[in-house]
Design an enzyme around this catalytic site. Structure first.
Site, PDB file in Angstrom:
ATOM      1  N   ASP A  91      42.587  -0.014  20.356  1.00 48.77           N
ATOM      2  CA  ASP A  91      43.021   1.187  19.659  1.00 48.77           C
ATOM      3  C   ASP A  91      43.918   1.980  20.604  1.00 48.77           C
ATOM      4  O   ASP A  91      43.997   1.697  21.788  1.00 48.77           O
ATOM      5  CB  ASP A  91      41.842   1.985  19.111  1.00 48.77           C
ATOM      6  CG  ASP A  91      40.955   2.553  20.195  1.00 48.77           C
ATOM      7  OD1 ASP A  91      41.333   2.478  21.367  1.00 48.77           O
ATOM      8  OD2 ASP A  91      39.878   3.081  19.862  1.00 48.77           O
ATOM      9  N   GLY A  94      44.634   7.507  20.323  1.00 51.22           N
ATOM     10  CA  GLY A  94      44.840   8.632  19.410  1.00 51.22           C
ATOM     11  C   GLY A  94      43.540   9.299  18.994  1.00 51.22           C
ATOM     12  O   GLY A  94      43.468  10.524  18.884  1.00 51.22           O
ATOM     13  N   PHE A  95      42.497   8.503  18.775  1.00 51.06           N
ATOM     14  CA  PHE A  95      41.225   9.088  18.339  1.00 51.06           C
ATOM     15  C   PHE A  95      40.617   9.959  19.442  1.00 51.06           C
ATOM     16  O   PHE A  95      39.988  10.974  19.176  1.00 51.06           O
ATOM     17  CB  PHE A  95      40.228   8.013  17.903  1.00 51.06           C
ATOM     18  CG  PHE A  95      38.950   8.603  17.366  1.00 51.06           C
ATOM     19  CD1 PHE A  95      38.928   9.181  16.101  1.00 51.06           C
ATOM     20  CD2 PHE A  95      37.792   8.614  18.110  1.00 51.06           C
ATOM     21  CE1 PHE A  95      37.763   9.762  15.595  1.00 51.06           C
ATOM     22  CE2 PHE A  95      36.620   9.192  17.617  1.00 51.06           C
ATOM     23  CZ  PHE A  95      36.612   9.759  16.354  1.00 51.06           C
ATOM     24  N   GLN A 196      47.523   8.571   7.905  1.00 49.52           N
ATOM     25  CA  GLN A 196      46.703   9.771   8.074  1.00 49.52           C
ATOM     26  C   GLN A 196      46.929  10.712   6.890  1.00 49.52           C
ATOM     27  O   GLN A 196      47.727  10.424   6.013  1.00 49.52           O
ATOM     28  CB  GLN A 196      47.050  10.468   9.395  1.00 49.52           C
ATOM     29  CG  GLN A 196      46.628   9.706  10.656  1.00 49.52           C
ATOM     30  CD  GLN A 196      45.121   9.721  10.892  1.00 49.52           C
ATOM     31  OE1 GLN A 196      44.331  10.255  10.105  1.00 49.52           O
ATOM     32  NE2 GLN A 196      44.707   9.100  11.996  1.00 49.52           N
ATOM     33  N   CYS A 311      16.382 -15.119   9.893  1.00 46.61           N
ATOM     34  CA  CYS A 311      17.592 -14.753  10.651  1.00 46.61           C
ATOM     35  C   CYS A 311      17.758 -15.730  11.814  1.00 46.61           C
ATOM     36  O   CYS A 311      16.794 -16.070  12.498  1.00 46.61           O
ATOM     37  CB  CYS A 311      17.468 -13.322  11.185  1.00 46.61           C
ATOM     38  SG  CYS A 311      18.823 -12.850  12.272  1.00 46.61           S
ATOM     39  N   CYS A 316      15.892 -13.203  16.859  1.00 45.99           N
ATOM     40  CA  CYS A 316      14.904 -13.630  15.856  1.00 45.99           C
ATOM     41  C   CYS A 316      14.436 -15.067  16.072  1.00 45.99           C
ATOM     42  O   CYS A 316      13.310 -15.411  15.694  1.00 45.99           O
ATOM     43  CB  CYS A 316      15.482 -13.457  14.453  1.00 45.99           C
ATOM     44  SG  CYS A 316      15.660 -11.719  13.987  1.00 45.99           S
ATOM     45  N   HIS A 342      20.933  -8.688  17.644  1.00 49.57           N
ATOM     46  CA  HIS A 342      20.506  -8.877  16.248  1.00 49.57           C
ATOM     47  C   HIS A 342      21.430  -8.114  15.294  1.00 49.57           C
ATOM     48  O   HIS A 342      21.881  -8.660  14.281  1.00 49.57           O
ATOM     49  CB  HIS A 342      19.058  -8.423  16.037  1.00 49.57           C
ATOM     50  CG  HIS A 342      18.684  -8.348  14.588  1.00 49.57           C
ATOM     51  ND1 HIS A 342      18.311  -9.466  13.860  1.00 49.57           N
ATOM     52  CD2 HIS A 342      18.715  -7.308  13.702  1.00 49.57           C
ATOM     53  CE1 HIS A 342      18.106  -9.114  12.599  1.00 49.57           C
ATOM     54  NE2 HIS A 342      18.344  -7.813  12.479  1.00 49.57           N
TER      55      HIS A 342
END
Length: 380
Positions: A91, A94-95, A196, A311, A316, A342
């Protein structure tokens, strides 16, 4: 350019394939979040291979601060650095501009802000973000944008989105320049732009139309799951996704819960990422097809069953709820690790089921059934 092919649609749900220089991504896909080139909870890239991970996501801002993107480049790029041979999405930073609001100043050239680690002054603009991501040599780079608070007033939202569009053009130009240089590690790096506009329908659609014309490798919907109501998020997707190119990947950033993903797939989204499975796992909250359970609860003290019967995850297959609970209570790191493994496996397998359901034309039926079973109260 990216090589993206829609194999099947079921309503708006898309079953597609994105071929990249680091391998093929089957979508819909959930990207496993490894912010600083590692999944929190002592999960290694060798584990990711075992739990069906297709894409690992790392963070430009955090890796720029440490160890430093130039160091990663010197060591051969992120793939070599973390020993991962499949796609990586980075990314843009910007965040962090949004989340570090108290420490930043946004200007046309970019953003001035202070490091959350040592307070030193940092400048990041579109060119710097793309240069850092090029040094990291990720498969997919995200354009540098501002993520305005979803409830900003209309005037601020418009100004912010217009600036994000100007920044996107600069990102595109810089990536074309870098991909043509001799010493660039990944000359086939892809660029995704970000839509945005908060929950403002008109601004969102206008912005989608503008960036769609730029012929990018993929398109993300940003600025959601940041405090707005879930219904507003779904409504925004209903409004915006039809205006993004259908022949390109659509990525909903930072989302989310299994229910969020199931609903967004139904609205045409095919890339997702979220810290929930790892963060919840580190706190003993694990996902099952019968709802989420908290292994700290005393009722699991003598429970010799796996987290979920049937699972096939490493946890598991080998350990009981009672044992994992004991590790968590004793603050043993292995407890966190087993829960994170998990949860990531649960998400990755759910995406596998989603892809199969779309292929077979029964996605709506699958979604309804999955949501019903997962909304059960904690099992006894």
């Amino acid at each position: 350019m990216s090589d993206y092919e829609v194999l099947k649609t079921d309503g708006k749900a898309k079953r597609a394939r994105l071929k990249t220089v680091h391998g093929t991504i089957e979508t819909p896909v959930f990207m496993n979040v490894g912010t600083i080139a590692a999944i929190k909870g002592a999960v290694a890239t060798t584990d990711l291979q075992e739990i069906h991970t297709q894409v690992e996501l790392s963070n430009t801002y955090h890796l720029h601060l440490r160890p430093g993107d130039k160091i990663v480049k010197e060591l051969g790029g992120l793939h070599k650095f973390m020993n991962w041979d499949k796609p990586i999405l980075t990314d843009s930073g910007g965040f962090q501009v949004f989340s570090l609001a108290k420490m930043r100043k946004i200007k046309e050239e970019g953003v001035y802000f202070n490091s959350h680690i040592d307070g030193r002054k940092i400048f990041m603009g579109p060119e710097e973000s793309i240069q850092i991501q090029s040094n990291l040599a990720s498969t997919i780079a995200m354009a540098f944008d501002e993520c305005p608070p979803s409830l900003s007033d209309e005037r601020y939202m418009r100004e912010s989105v217009e600036r994000t569009t100007r920044w996107l053009k600069r990102c595109k130009d810089e990536m074309e320049r870098l991909n043509s240089l001799e010493d660039t590690i990944n000359k086939h790096q892809l660029l995704f732009g970000i839509n945005q506009g908060g929950i403002n329908k008109d601004i969102r659609i206008e912005h989608a139309q503008q960036i769609a014309e730029m012929d990018l490798d993929g398109y993300a919907v940003g600025g959601l799951a940041v405090g707005e109501k879930t219904e507003d998020m779904y409504e925004t997707l209903d409004n915006v996704v039809p205006y993004l190119p259908q022949n390109k990947p659509t990525y909903l950033m930072g989302v989310g819960t299994p229910a969020n993903i199931l609903e967004a797939v139904d609205r045409g989204v095919d890339f997702f990422d979220c810290v929930y499975p790892s963060r919840n796992g580190r706190h003993g909250n694990v996902y099952t097809n019968h709802g989420k359970i908290n292994l700290f609860n005393k009722k699991y003290e003598l429970d010799s069953r796996p987290i979920e019967e049937g699972c096939n995850c490493p946890t598991c297959r080998n350990y009981s709820r009672a044992y994992v609970r004991h590790l968590l209570k004793a603050k043993e790191m292995l407890g966190m690790r087993l829960c994170v493994l998990h949860n990531l496996y649960f998400y990755n397998i759910m995406m596998d089921e989603i892809r199969q359901a779309i292929e077979q034309g029964r996605y709506k039926e699958y979604k309804i059934k999955k949501l019903q079973t997962m909304n059960n109260v904690e099992e006894l």
